[in-house]
Write an enzyme that holds these catalytic residues in place. Structure first.
Site, short mmCIF file in Angstrom:
data_model
loop_
_atom_site.label_atom_id
_atom_site.label_comp_id
_atom_site.label_asym_id
_atom_site.label_seq_id
_atom_site.Cartn_x
_atom_site.Cartn_y
_atom_site.Cartn_z
N GLY A 1 0.81 -1.21 0.00
CA GLY A 1 0.00 0.00 0.00
C GLY A 1 0.85 1.26 0.00
N GLY A 2 0.32 2.28 0.69
CA GLY A 2 1.02 3.56 0.72
C GLY A 2 2.39 3.50 1.35
N GLY B 1 21.76 11.41 -31.40
CA GLY B 1 21.39 12.08 -30.16
C GLY B 1 21.97 11.41 -28.93
N ALA B 2 22.24 10.11 -29.02
CA ALA B 2 22.81 9.40 -27.87
C ALA B 2 24.21 9.93 -27.55
CB ALA B 2 22.86 7.90 -28.15
#
Length: 515
Positions: A169-170, A405-406
């Site tokens: 859960g949280g 771009g790499a």
């Protein structure tokens, strides 16, 4: 006074022993250590100082008023790890299943505040069943206070979560907000909704480990930084990691006084280790081992996104972060997980004054419909943002190919690297020669009597004109082309020169980094 002291001593002994022998045996039967045994493994012997050992909850209803054990299910305090102050809290599953209530949460809040004020790391030993249902919203508010402090301390002090039990859960969000997450196989799990809820909602049947076990999070989700077979080896590595890191963002990382490995040691083995042919694979970890002190490095996220290697190393005795493409996996391309992994590591190093060395051998970003639809642009931009925002010393070394771009994203000079070095095998270009020739000379190749001969001729021409190893150096985008055997000494010298680097950022509340 003596009788009062004797009474106190007996009370402390009862608190340290835990609720009862049966609860301890149940913990043992699960193959788990107790909270105090974990504390003993984490800290130097005899140095742990407990805070609020006598704390008890004040909740009523649902039978809680008759069950008020001391500690309220969490051991908190501080001690020494390798002689340096560290704070910790450890859930005690024997008490309320380690579930968090108001008093339990307040103890954690206190030790978080103390760690931040003292400028010391904090370690959470997590073994709890989530929020204490009987206390309702006050338990949830307790988690909110933990999360708020996690964020406030982010980039200020190192925060480490050690998962030695369930976390559902949280409660799972606190570890996710910390810098490193250690998990132990078979006994630890993390998930937002458990297997029963998943089955009820989606019809999928899965075990606790299959949904959120250590291997799942270490290999698939990337939530776990490390996974171990037992608690002892896990906590030994927590101690080792703490020995590498600075205590806070105002300090430099601890350095070896007199490194045994000479800074000017030649790395001749690299001449044979890395093939000249850019399409042949090799293990980048072997390259790292040759460059760093004594061949030792601590790899971060070793099982997730293996096409990029992130590691904490020492070069000439000084802690350094290494980011490197791994040709053994996907040829070292950047994809979504690799971009996220490297970006977070760069941000951590920058936050804690750890210089960065980037070893480049990258053919580009991974093409594909799935990558595009899942946001490779967005995720690749995270790595770009992290490097551009980093103010620590940054040195790039281009081993072989660096395409498109790499090349830019892997800490090129154009985005702020302080120095860019390259081996004489470097190939820096928009794309590989074969692809470039097919695009530029497509019509000529198609119309030729011997298309393959023309294509090979144009490939050779493109390599000669634009991809020779000195092209970038001639234009000032590479500072020097070096003998691979000089890599270690070149890095040691560059990092020494940059040690006093100071680059102020523009005045702003914070940037808006890609999500």
């Amino acid at each position: 006074m003596r009788s009062r002291v004797a009474e106190l001593t007996l009370l402390r002994e009862r608190v340290a022993a835990g609720p009862n022998a049966k609860a301890t045996q149940i913990q043992r039967d699960k193959g788990k250590l107790t909270a105090r045994e974990r504390i003993e493994l984490l800290f130097d012997p005899g140095t742990f100082h407990e805070v609020e050992a006598l704390r008890r909850h004040r909740a009523t209803g649902f039978g809680l008023e008759t069950k008020r054990p001391h500690t309220d299910g969490v051991v908190t305090g501080w001690g020494l790890v390798n002689g340096r102050t560290v704070f910790a809290y450890a859930h005690d599953f024997r008490i309320f299943g380690g579930a968090l209530g108001e008093a339990h949460a307040t103890k954690i809040h206190k030790v978080q505040d103390m760690a931040e004020a003292a400028g010391a790391p904090i370690v959470g030993l997590c073994d709890g069943a989530g929020a204490r249902i009987q206390e309702g919203v006050t338990a949830l508010a307790g988690y909110g206070g933990i999360f708020q402090r996690n964020v406030r301390a982010s980039g200020v002090i190192p925060q480490i979560s050690v998962m030695v039990g369930p976390c559902a859960g949280g409660a799972a969000y606190s570890p996710a907000l910390t810098d490193f997450v250690f998990m132990v196989r078979d006994i630890s799990q993390m998930f937002i909704t458990g297997p029963d809820v998943v089955q009820a909602v989606t019809g999928e049947v899965i075990s606790h480990d299959g949904l959120g076990g250590a291997d799942v999070h270490a290999t698939s989700s990337g939530v776990a930084t490390f996974a171990y077979d037992d608690e002892e080896s896990c906590l030994a590595d927590v101690r080792y990691l703490l020995s590498l890191l600075p205590s806070n963002n105002r300090e430099a990382p601890p350095a070896d006084a007199v490194p045994a490995d000479p800074a000017d040691r030649r790395t001749e083995r690299l001449l044979d280790l890395v093939p000249v042919e850019s399409s042949r694979a090799y293990d980048m970890r072997a390259v790292i081992a040759e460059i760093v002190d004594d061949g030792e490095f601590f790899e971060v996220h070793p099982l997730w996104a293996p096409n990029v290697v992130c590691a904490l190393v020492r070069i000439d005795g000084h802690l350094t972060g290494v980011v490197a493409n791994q040709p053994l996996h996907l040829a070292g391309v950047l994809d979504i997980p690799a971009s996220e992994k490297a970006a977070r590591f760069v941000q951590f190093c920058d936050a804690f004054n750890i210089p960065l060395v980037t070893l480049v051998d990258v053919p580009g970003f991974l093409p594909g419909v799935d990558q595009e639809h899942n946001g490779i642009i967005r995720h690749g931009a995270k790595l770009l943002y992290a490097y551009c925002n980093a103010t620590v010393p940054r040195v790039q070394v281009i081993l072989r190919k660096a395409y498109g771009g790499a090349y830019i994203v892997m800490d090129s000079r154009s985005i702020g690297a302080d120095l860019s070095l390259a081996w004489p095998t470097n190939e820096i270009a928009v794309m590989g020669a074969e692809g470039a020739a097919n695009v530029i000379f497509r019509r000529e190749i198609t119309a030729a009597a011997d298309p393959e001969a023309v294509r090979q001729m144009r490939i050779a021409e493109y390599k000669t004109e634009l991809m020779h190893p000195y092209y970038a150096a001639e234009r000032g985008l590479v500072d020097d082309v070096i003998d691979p055997a000089e890599t270690r000494s070149a890095l040691a010298g560059a990092l020494a020169m940059l040690r006093a680097k100071h680059r102020p950022l523009p005045a702003r509340k914070h940037g808006n980094q890609p999500q």
